[in-house]
Scaffold this motif. Structure first.
Motif, PDB file in Angstrom:
ATOM      1  N   LYS A 114       0.838  -1.208   0.000  1.00 56.21           N
ATOM      2  CA  LYS A 114       0.000   0.000   0.000  1.00 56.21           C
ATOM      3  C   LYS A 114       0.867   1.250   0.000  1.00 56.21           C
ATOM      4  N   ARG A 115       1.944   1.177   0.797  1.00 59.71           N
ATOM      5  CA  ARG A 115       2.802   2.347   0.886  1.00 59.71           C
ATOM      6  C   ARG A 115       3.480   2.620  -0.460  1.00 59.71           C
ATOM      7  N   LEU A 116       3.908   1.534  -1.137  1.00 59.38           N
ATOM      8  CA  LEU A 116       4.530   1.704  -2.450  1.00 59.38           C
ATOM      9  C   LEU A 116       3.541   2.352  -3.425  1.00 59.38           C
ATOM     10  N   LYS A 117       2.318   1.899  -3.388  1.00 63.44           N
ATOM     11  CA  LYS A 117       1.263   2.482  -4.245  1.00 63.44           C
ATOM     12  C   LYS A 117       1.169   3.977  -4.026  1.00 63.44           C
ATOM     13  N   LYS A 118       1.152   4.354  -2.740  1.00 61.44           N
ATOM     14  CA  LYS A 118       1.009   5.756  -2.390  1.00 61.44           C
ATOM     15  C   LYS A 118       2.220   6.544  -2.894  1.00 61.44           C
ATOM     16  N   LEU A 119       3.414   5.973  -2.693  1.00 59.68           N
ATOM     17  CA  LEU A 119       4.621   6.652  -3.143  1.00 59.68           C
ATOM     18  C   LEU A 119       4.616   6.808  -4.657  1.00 59.68           C
ATOM     19  N   MET A 120       4.093   5.777  -5.361  1.00 55.75           N
ATOM     20  CA  MET A 120       4.079   5.843  -6.826  1.00 55.75           C
ATOM     21  C   MET A 120       3.181   6.964  -7.318  1.00 55.75           C
ATOM     22  N   ASP A 121       2.085   7.199  -6.597  1.00 60.60           N
ATOM     23  CA  ASP A 121       1.198   8.298  -6.980  1.00 60.60           C
ATOM     24  C   ASP A 121       1.869   9.643  -6.791  1.00 60.60           C
ATOM     25  N   GLU A 122       2.789   9.693  -5.822  1.00 62.57           N
ATOM     26  CA  GLU A 122       3.381  10.980  -5.474  1.00 62.57           C
ATOM     27  C   GLU A 122       4.662  11.265  -6.241  1.00 62.57           C
ATOM     28  N   SER A 123       5.232  10.244  -6.918  1.00 67.93           N
ATOM     29  CA  SER A 123       6.540  10.488  -7.530  1.00 67.93           C
ATOM     30  C   SER A 123       6.530  10.093  -8.994  1.00 67.93           C
ATOM     31  N   LYS A 124       7.643  10.354  -9.655  1.00 65.06           N
ATOM     32  CA  LYS A 124       7.750  10.058 -11.078  1.00 65.06           C
ATOM     33  C   LYS A 124       8.193   8.612 -11.261  1.00 65.06           C
ATOM     34  N   GLY A 276      15.081  34.523  31.916  1.00 62.89           N
ATOM     35  CA  GLY A 276      16.240  35.371  31.625  1.00 62.89           C
ATOM     36  C   GLY A 276      16.853  35.163  30.254  1.00 62.89           C
ATOM     37  N   SER A 277      16.343  34.211  29.449  1.00 61.37           N
ATOM     38  CA  SER A 277      16.970  33.958  28.159  1.00 61.37           C
ATOM     39  C   SER A 277      15.955  33.672  27.061  1.00 61.37           C
ATOM     40  N   GLY A 278      14.760  33.300  27.408  1.00 61.96           N
ATOM     41  CA  GLY A 278      13.778  32.905  26.387  1.00 61.96           C
ATOM     42  C   GLY A 278      13.933  31.457  25.967  1.00 61.96           C
ATOM     43  N   GLY A 279      14.893  30.748  26.555  1.00 64.78           N
ATOM     44  CA  GLY A 279      15.076  29.345  26.218  1.00 64.78           C
ATOM     45  C   GLY A 279      13.860  28.521  26.646  1.00 64.78           C
ATOM     46  N   VAL A 280      13.345  27.706  25.731  1.00 67.94           N
ATOM     47  CA  VAL A 280      12.159  26.909  26.034  1.00 67.94           C
ATOM     48  C   VAL A 280      12.596  25.618  26.726  1.00 67.94           C
ATOM     49  N   LEU A 281      12.090  25.382  27.937  1.00 70.05           N
ATOM     50  CA  LEU A 281      12.488  24.203  28.711  1.00 70.05           C
ATOM     51  C   LEU A 281      11.594  23.014  28.408  1.00 70.05           C
ATOM     52  N   ALA A 282      10.328  23.292  28.159  1.00 63.35           N
ATOM     53  CA  ALA A 282       9.409  22.220  27.790  1.00 63.35           C
ATOM     54  C   ALA A 282       8.335  22.835  26.912  1.00 63.35           C
ATOM     55  N   LEU A 283       7.940  22.111  25.892  1.00 64.84           N
ATOM     56  CA  LEU A 283       6.864  22.569  25.039  1.00 64.84           C
ATOM     57  C   LEU A 283       6.050  21.325  24.717  1.00 64.84           C
ATOM     58  N   VAL A 284       4.974  21.186  25.420  1.00 66.05           N
ATOM     59  CA  VAL A 284       4.228  19.929  25.374  1.00 66.05           C
ATOM     60  C   VAL A 284       2.880  20.144  24.724  1.00 66.05           C
ATOM     61  N   SER A 285       2.526  19.230  23.852  1.00 63.86           N
ATOM     62  CA  SER A 285       1.169  19.177  23.344  1.00 63.86           C
ATOM     63  C   SER A 285       0.767  17.720  23.398  1.00 63.86           C
ATOM     64  N   VAL A 286      -0.265  17.404  24.143  1.00 68.23           N
ATOM     65  CA  VAL A 286      -0.702  16.005  24.234  1.00 68.23           C
ATOM     66  C   VAL A 286      -2.132  15.892  23.722  1.00 68.23           C
ATOM     67  N   PRO A 287      -2.518  14.788  23.098  1.00 68.58           N
ATOM     68  CA  PRO A 287      -1.686  13.611  22.840  1.00 68.58           C
ATOM     69  C   PRO A 287      -0.624  13.872  21.767  1.00 68.58           C
ATOM     70  N   THR A 288       0.354  12.984  21.730  1.00 69.44           N
ATOM     71  CA  THR A 288       1.433  13.103  20.754  1.00 69.44           C
ATOM     72  C   THR A 288       1.315  11.967  19.753  1.00 69.44           C
ATOM     73  N   PHE A 289       2.339  11.830  18.939  1.00 66.79           N
ATOM     74  CA  PHE A 289       2.333  10.773  17.920  1.00 66.79           C
ATOM     75  C   PHE A 289       3.747  10.237  17.805  1.00 66.79           C
ATOM     76  N   ASP A 290       3.896   9.099  17.166  1.00 63.71           N
ATOM     77  CA  ASP A 290       5.230   8.528  17.004  1.00 63.71           C
ATOM     78  C   ASP A 290       5.814   8.992  15.667  1.00 63.71           C
ATOM     79  N   PRO A 291       6.846   9.846  15.696  1.00 62.72           N
ATOM     80  CA  PRO A 291       7.385  10.382  14.439  1.00 62.72           C
ATOM     81  C   PRO A 291       8.017   9.293  13.567  1.00 62.72           C
ATOM     82  N   PRO A 300      -1.120   4.202   5.075  1.00 63.41           N
ATOM     83  CA  PRO A 300      -2.428   4.872   5.050  1.00 63.41           C
ATOM     84  C   PRO A 300      -3.263   4.595   6.291  1.00 63.41           C
ATOM     85  N   GLN A 301      -3.158   3.383   6.797  1.00 63.05           N
ATOM     86  CA  GLN A 301      -3.948   3.020   7.979  1.00 63.05           C
ATOM     87  C   GLN A 301      -3.533   3.844   9.197  1.00 63.05           C
ATOM     88  N   ASP A 302      -2.204   3.980   9.398  1.00 67.80           N
ATOM     89  CA  ASP A 302      -1.710   4.779  10.519  1.00 67.80           C
ATOM     90  C   ASP A 302      -2.139   6.231  10.366  1.00 67.80           C
TER      91      ASP A 302
END
Lengths: 634, 380
Positions: A114-124, A276-291, A300-302
């Motif tokens: 299925k993934r190959l099919k999808k890739l074929m639609d998207e590429s040359k 004092g610096s603007g450095g972000v220590l945590a930036l959380v948005s839940v739920p998350t996903f597996d990159p 496609p199912q995922d």
């Protein structure tokens, strides 16, 4: 000037001009013929040798992509090498039969097809596309023995991207994916085509996308001798690739993990910033996903699962979700009142439990009111009546102007894409937002609910944390950033991202002090007291409960009743006298801020200031790369 | 009785009657040559090539059947439509490769600048026809304004290559309508001096960080790559280096059909479209190149001949301009592939693969045929 001519003269002139055109055309073609003669006769030997030498072909050497690490060196994104089986559809006569034959040698799942099919639609069709990734040694050996049977199918050793922390911090790190037509256009626009020869993945989201330039590196090239069939025989010369730079983040992954676990199954967002610096220590948005699902083209199912979930795990709520701040808006309102001279700290009202305006009855949470309320008590007990009246006294223009100073309603400029600017309500905003004249008018009653963080108010958690950090830093506003420094992978040299003070808001120290004292009171004797009972440090906070919500682009369909509950919010900074962390947290449909949001803030401060981990989270293991953090605790 | 009998010869002659014999033969010869080259460069595209040729000939036949007076009636509406579409592109167009060139009209994406290539000369020829006998300097100013509006819109997209081609097609009409040499010569002189200066000082002008006023970075890049292709061996310079090698190594008679190493070892980019001339010269040598040039010269001189015999001002100007457009395409493409002109996306007429360009070109040829066929019926 020309005189009028007879038609005969006209025709004669036209013909003479035709003759001129004919001569010019002949001369130009003559020039070309001379050029051909020069190239093909006079320089024939030279070019003929060059064509022979063109057995030497330039092959791009793809650079290693830079790593992404948190401030303690925990790796969030890395590369590993593995074999992949690739098919070039245009070189294969019968694709189905080939895949069928291949599946006898290597394991090919319906998902892979299925993934190959999808890739074929998207590429040359002449692009080579993966049919199976990460082959086992045994599968590699089996294929090599039979490869003669499979023209157009190749075994390639490739670097794969891997996100060892999985779903932790995935909204920040983002992911890479195969280059598609849209990416290709962007690459061509930035004149980067040469640098992407041979590269087939590109950052699609998060830091992987925002820092694509740093992470990608410079493509090298190898001069390879090819035989008459174009296959490489041996390498002659090599200009090595320059590997992509590593990103070291201000983020503390352990803190991120503490927060993500503290949320449990609830939805929401949290942003913690170093004032004092603007450095972000945590930036959380839940739920998350597996990159990791995205790296080689998501199945496609995922994708359906992620995309159709009513929890919208792909939306980065911290950056993109705009929510009414509720009562967390009150400290900023109080500060605005002090700055504009509309209130003094001691000035008190007598709260009957409501405020009447234009025939409308604005009610306080507490029936019968809070009694005599000065600024301190208004924050500690979150008195609505005080702010209804204040908003009315200040007027919408002054509110919008002062809140704009704190960064509400505009993008903070954080170094990651996808930030929303929220809504800072004002008569001008309303005019822009609505089409019909009767909707464009600003009503005085609308100002009243603005004062308690309701109404049209809608801000991101990043903006709220950013404003809290600005107050914590005494009015100095730093640009929030996720990357601490960029490290060269080849020589280890570091390019620090210096804290960038955007501006200093002119606030009198005694005004900041009033707000600080009041917010400390919240956690000591007010609405935050229960969550912060027994804390060995002094913290400042404010609870909030938001009645309405607007999550951009999201439509909730099921579980209506739960999803109509209020959002719970909390802002905090600590230690109160010399803040090292400021945060804003939101729990969607979490009810009262004091009950569901404040305990998460407490967990963050406990970990960050005391190193105390909640039960269920493994302690930091310094030096261990790819520390998974899934352990059962101490 | 015998009148109604089906006579295939008569029937065929009637079908073919709108077509001009000489032009048809020349175009078919070039297309034949193209097919031979395409068999070597990209055999898998022969099916679509056949289809494209079929459609293009149908368009040519239809255009050849439409009398010039009818063309005049569509000149203004077509021009207005073209300009409106270009404005539409500027406002709502799809951005592709950094340029806003396409307009999505729901069913399809169209590129209005293509339409302008034919409608520009049509419009200007119509304008001069309508002022016939009264043409003054003011008319040239109006014509120049009519020309500059679409050219400006196309250049703004930005698509400098197409803008120059449309500008050229309009300029040809002005030229044939009698634009004074006092205006033409200075432009030519400035152009020659400017190009000379760029070539002479190329090194310092192409230093990184130098900006050229009025030019986008990618345009500067193309010119600089032309001056020194080795500066960018993996990127744009690669095309010019490889096509020059292909041409040079072809020698006098070429390496033989299907034997071009540059072509078949994948060194030539876009070998079935803009760079097909390199394939042709690699495999058929100087002889093949000169044969093609001769065919183009025949085409252009036939066109000029038709223009010379055209009865009305409109048909004269249109025929002359169309002919010079063919010349411009052929010259610019061969010049860019052989490394004397910058790489702009111009196809080699009747040789490069590409349906839109082929149809546009055959439409032009059909219009020439119509002018030739209807020359006696319209008196002045």
């Amino acid at each position: 000037m020309k005189g009028i001519r007879t038609p005969e003269q006209e025709v004669a002139r036209f013909r003479s001009r035709l003759a001129v055109a004919g001569v010019v055309a002949l001369v130009c073609f003559g020039l070309l013929a001379a050029r051909f003669f020069y190239l093909q006769v006079m320089r024939f030997d030279y070019y003929s040798t060059r064509a022979e030498d063109n057995r030497i072909s330039l092959v791009p050497v793809v650079p290693n992509r830079g790593l992404i690490m948190d401030r303690n060196g925990t790796v969030l994104a890395r590369n590993y090498s593995a074999y992949t089986l690739e098919i070039t559809p245009s070189k294969v006569a019968d694709l189905e039969a080939t895949i069928e034959a291949l599946s006898a040698l290597v394991d090919i799942q319906p998902k892979d097809r299925k993934r190959l099919k999808k890739l074929m639609d998207e590429s040359k069709s002449f692009e080579s596309l993966p049919i199976r990734n990460r082959l086992s040694d045994e599968e590699v050996a089996r294929f090599i023995a039979q490869r003669y049977r499979f023209p157009g199918v190749e075994l390639k050793a490739r670097l794969f991207r891997d996100y060892p922390m999985g779903r932790f911090g995935s909204h920040i790190v983002g992911y890479i994916g195969r280059i598609n037509d849209r990416d290709l256009e962007r690459i061509e626009d930035s004149e980067d085509t040469a640098n992407y020869r041979g590269t087939d993945h590109i950052g699609k989201a998060g830091l992987e996308k925002s820092y694509e330039r740093e992470l990608h590196g410079a493509t090298g090239f190898e001069e390879v001798e090819v035989d008459s069939g174009g296959r490489a025989v041996r390498a002659l010369r090599r200009t090595p690739a320059t590997p992509g730079n590593n990103l070291v983040l201000t983020l503390d992954l352990k803190l991120q993990e503490v927060v993500e676990k503290a949320f449990g199954n609830r939805r929401g967002a949290l942003v913690a910033i170093e004032p004092g610096s603007g450095g972000v220590l945590a930036l959380v948005s839940v739920p998350t996903f597996d990159p990791n699902l995205f790296v080689d083209g998501i199945a496609p199912q995922d994708w359906d699962e992620l995309n159709n979930s009513p929890d919208h795990p792909m939306v980065n709520r911290a950056l993109n979700g705009a929510y009414p701040p509720g009562s967390t808006f009150k400290p900023f309102m109080a500060l605005a009142a002090l700055m504009s001279g509309k209130r003094t700290p001691a000035q008190a009202i007598s709260d009957p439990g409501y405020f009447d305006f234009g025939g409308h009855h604005f009610r306080d949470d507490k029936v019968g009111g809070h009694g005599t309320v000065d600024m301190y008590r208004s924050i500690v007990h979150s008195c609505d009546t005080y702010y209804y009246r204040l908003a009315n006294d200040m007027g919408i223009d002054l509110i919008a102007q002062t809140m704009g100073e704190f960064g509400f309603g505009s993008k903070t400029g954080i170094d990651i894409e996808g930030e929303s600017s929220g809504i800072l309500p004002s008569p001008e905003w309303k005019k822009r937002r609505f089409k019909k004249p009767e909707q464009q008018k600003w009503f005085g009653g609308e100002t009243i609910s603005i004062g308690i963080g309701q109404g049209y108010n809608a801000y991101t958690m990043l903006q709220l944390a950013h404003a809290t950090a600005t107050v914590a830093a005494g009015g100095v506003m730093f640009k929030p950033h996720l990357v601490k420094y960029i490290e060269s992978a080849s020589d280890g040299s570091r390019r620090m991202i210096e804290p960038q003070p955007i501006k200093t808001i002119p606030i009198k120290p005694e005004h900041i002090e009033t707000i600080r004292r009041s917010m400390v009171g919240v956690n000591r004797e007010g609405t935050g007291a229960r969550a912060f009972a027994g804390a060995p440090y002094v913290s400042a906070g404010k609870t909030g409960t938001a009645q309405v919500y607007s999550l951009k682009g999201a439509k909730y369909s099921s579980r209506i009743t739960e999803r109509l509950r209020d959002h719970a919010l909390f802002i905090a900074f600590a230690p109160a006298d010399k803040p090292t962390i400021a945060l804003a947290v939101l729990v969607e449909n979490g009810g009262f801020g004091a009950e569901s949001a404040a305990p998460i803030a407490r967990a963050v401060l406990d970990y960050y200031l005391l190193g105390k981990l909640p039960a269920g989270i493994a302690p930091e293991d310094p030096g261990a790369e790819g520390n998974s953090g899934d352990g059962a605790g101490e | 009785m015998s009148d109604f009998r089906f006579d295939p010869r008569k029937w065929l002659l009637r079908i073919l009657s709108p077509l001009d014999g000489q032009l048809t033969l020349i175009v078919m010869a070039i297309l034949g040559f193209s097919t031979v080259v395409m068999v070597s460069a990209s055999p898998e595209r022969l099916d679509t090539l056949a289809l494209n040729v079929g459609v293009a000939f149908a368009v040519m036949w239809i255009a050849a059947s439409v009398p010039p007076q009818r063309m005049m009636t569509v000149a203004l509406p077509l021009y207005v439509l073209g300009v409106l579409l270009l404005i539409g592109v500027a406002l709502f167009g799809d951005v592709s490769k950094g340029a806003r060139r396409w307009l999505n009209i729901g069913v399809a994406r169209i590129q209005p600048s293509e339409l302008m290539k034919i409608s520009m000369p049509l419009m200007l020829a119509w304008y001069f026809q309508s002022r016939e006998g009264l043409i003054r300097a003011r008319d040239f100013l109006i014509a120049i304004a009519l020309l500059l509006v679409p050219v400006g819109l196309i250049a703004k997209q930005p698509d400098l290559g197409t803008a120059l081609l449309v500008a050229a097609s309009g300029f040809y009409v002005l030229f044939f309508a009698g634009l004074t040499w006092r205006l033409i010569l200075p432009v030519v002189v400035v152009g020659v001096v400017g190009i000379g200066a760029i070539v002479a000082m190329g090194d310092s002008l192409c230093m990184p960080g130098v900006e050229w006023p009025g030019m986008r970075e990618y345009q500067r890049h193309r010119v600089c790559t032309l001056l020194d292709p080795t500066s960018d061996p993996l990127g744009k310079g690669f095309h010019i280096i490889q096509s020059t090698i292909a041409i040079g190594s072809g020698g006098v008679v070429g390496k033989g059909w299907g034997k071009g190493t540059q072509t078949h070892l994948d060194f030539l980019p876009e070998r079935h479209t803009d760079f097909i001339f390199a394939v042709l010269t690699e495999e058929f040598g100087l002889a093949g190149a000169l044969l093609l040039v001769v065919l183009y010269i025949l085409l252009i001189f036939r066109g000029l001949f038709i223009a010379a015999g055209a009865p009305t001002l409109f048909s004269r100007l249109l025929a002359g301009a169309l002919t010079l457009i063919f010349f411009t395409y052929a010259f610019v493409n061969m010049g860019m592939v052989s490394g004397i002109l910058p790489v702009v996306g111009v196809p080699l007429p009747f040789v490069s693969y590409g349906g839109t360009a082929l149809v546009t070109l055959c439409l032009g040829v059909g219009m020439l045929m119509s002018i030739q066929r209807h020359r006696r019926r319209v008196g002045t």
